[in-house]
Design an enzyme around this catalytic site. Sequence first.
Site, PDB file in Angstrom:
ATOM      1  N   GLY A   1     -38.472 -59.485  15.521  1.00  0.00           N
ATOM      2  CA  GLY A   1     -37.628 -60.094  14.485  1.00  0.00           C
ATOM      3  C   GLY A   1     -38.470 -60.552  13.304  1.00  0.00           C
ATOM      4  N   HIS A   2     -39.588 -61.213  13.618  1.00  0.00           N
ATOM      5  CA  HIS A   2     -40.484 -61.645  12.549  1.00  0.00           C
ATOM      6  C   HIS A   2     -41.084 -60.431  11.815  1.00  0.00           C
ATOM      7  CE1 HIS A   2     -40.874 -65.147  15.480  1.00  0.00           C
ATOM      8  NE2 HIS A   2     -40.491 -65.765  14.381  1.00  0.00           N
TER       9      HIS A   2
ATOM     10  N   GLY B   1     -34.337 -65.258   8.460  1.00  0.00           N
ATOM     11  CA  GLY B   1     -33.474 -64.473   9.340  1.00  0.00           C
ATOM     12  C   GLY B   1     -32.086 -65.087   9.448  1.00  0.00           C
TER      13      GLY B   1
ATOM     14  N   ASP C   1     -30.991 -67.712  12.440  1.00  0.00           N
ATOM     15  CA  ASP C   1     -30.835 -69.163  12.279  1.00  0.00           C
ATOM     16  C   ASP C   1     -29.886 -69.373  11.099  1.00  0.00           C
ATOM     17  OD1 ASP C   1     -33.026 -70.387  14.195  1.00  0.00           O
ATOM     18  OD2 ASP C   1     -33.879 -68.615  13.253  1.00  0.00           O
TER      19      ASP C   1
ATOM     20  N   ARG D   1     -38.383 -68.269  22.056  1.00  0.00           N
ATOM     21  CA  ARG D   1     -38.042 -69.029  23.267  1.00  0.00           C
ATOM     22  C   ARG D   1     -37.609 -68.123  24.420  1.00  0.00           C
ATOM     23  NH1 ARG D   1     -36.313 -73.008  19.188  1.00  0.00           N
ATOM     24  NH2 ARG D   1     -37.616 -74.844  19.472  1.00  0.00           N
TER      25      ARG D   1
HETATM   26  P1  AMP Z   1     -39.159 -69.159  13.833  1.00  0.00           P
HETATM   27  O1  AMP Z   1     -40.553 -68.658  13.995  1.00  0.00           O
HETATM   28  O2  AMP Z   1     -38.334 -69.052  15.073  1.00  0.00           O
HETATM   29  O3  AMP Z   1     -39.067 -70.476  13.138  1.00  0.00           O
HETATM   30  O4  AMP Z   1     -38.455 -68.125  12.840  1.00  0.00           O
HETATM   31  C1  AMP Z   1     -39.057 -67.765  11.621  1.00  0.00           C
HETATM   32  C2  AMP Z   1     -38.102 -66.878  10.869  1.00  0.00           C
HETATM   33  O5  AMP Z   1     -37.817 -65.728  11.643  1.00  0.00           O
HETATM   34  C3  AMP Z   1     -36.756 -67.562  10.573  1.00  0.00           C
HETATM   35  O6  AMP Z   1     -36.322 -67.194   9.272  1.00  0.00           O
HETATM   36  C4  AMP Z   1     -35.858 -66.979  11.633  1.00  0.00           C
HETATM   37  O7  AMP Z   1     -34.499 -66.953  11.262  1.00  0.00           O
HETATM   38  C5  AMP Z   1     -36.416 -65.574  11.743  1.00  0.00           C
HETATM   39  N1  AMP Z   1     -36.055 -64.966  13.025  1.00  0.00           N
HETATM   40  C6  AMP Z   1     -36.281 -65.467  14.268  1.00  0.00           C
HETATM   41  N2  AMP Z   1     -35.748 -64.633  15.196  1.00  0.00           N
HETATM   42  C7  AMP Z   1     -35.175 -63.620  14.508  1.00  0.00           C
HETATM   43  C8  AMP Z   1     -34.458 -62.444  14.896  1.00  0.00           C
HETATM   44  N3  AMP Z   1     -34.205 -62.158  16.169  1.00  0.00           N
HETATM   45  N4  AMP Z   1     -34.009 -61.619  13.919  1.00  0.00           N
HETATM   46  C9  AMP Z   1     -34.240 -61.895  12.607  1.00  0.00           C
HETATM   47  N5  AMP Z   1     -34.909 -62.976  12.181  1.00  0.00           N
HETATM   48  C10 AMP Z   1     -35.366 -63.821  13.126  1.00  0.00           C
END
Ligand code: AMP
Length: 286
Positions: free
Chosen positions: A33-34, A145, A148, A185
Amino acid sequence: MWVSESVNDLRQRRRAIDQPVALVPTMGALHAGHVALLEHAKRLGGAVIASIFVNPTQFGPGEDFERYPRPLEDDLAVCEQAGADGVFAPQPDEVYLPNESTLNIDLPTLTGDLEGAHRPGHFQGVCLVVAKLFNMVQPDAAVFGRKDYQQLKVIEAMTAALAMPIAIVAHPTVREPDGLALSSRNAYLNDEQRGHALGLYKALSAARELIETEGENDPAAVESAMTQVMTAHHVEVDYAAVRHPHSLARLDCIEPNLTGGIAALVAGRVGDVRLIDNLTLGGGAS
Ligand code: AMP
């Protein structure tokens, strides 16, 4: 690819870049995703800076701040592979001053409910760190993303309200083949819990079926169906909600052609792992 751990070093790196900069803020433990966000940022045509920072102020007491995975070496390799030009990976004392006064950036109509209700202080922490990262990195665009969704709406609203000259770019949620949204997670889940976690996506799929195929227009009926599906998958439900796609306000009635669609949002716990997901539904969905 350069790596900066200090704001001073970051600023020097930033000054040397003479093209538009897209920032991808993350907490690390990077997954596909990232990577999709980084690749999207690259396609914007300028330089890409990723930030990797597990932000203490967005975690509540008893949440997983301490145990949140921090595989920095792997994350740096992922960023390089995805085409990032630089990574900002500070320690907390680089982002927060000692004895820093509390700065409360809040948009209560967007943050009071859903995640905000279940994670008091979470969005204040998110707004504070994103505002700081924006000031430190000075990007022209930032990619977030849709996974969230409420966070995306809050950041869009904060950026607009503070007249920050930064384009907020949204990227669709990246999923496993069976529909489970990728999340750092998910690494906490054992095999049985992985099966249960699919209940969130199954609930959203049930909402899609009800709204888009059966024409259900009662939000309460859709919410109760989503709750039932999650419960049947042994997910302890925090919320299952159908909302306006921009204001996140409750809806009296689901209008299938509402511009921007209908936001269906779910959150729940599988064991002690808290997961969220959402879909935008309806004929007007974008
Ligand atoms: P995090 O590291 O979880 O804080 O997420 C960092 C960024 O990655 C945020 O903009 C999230 O919305 C995005 N993100 C996390 N998981 C996904 C996913 N499965 N698909 C798209 N974006 C994601």
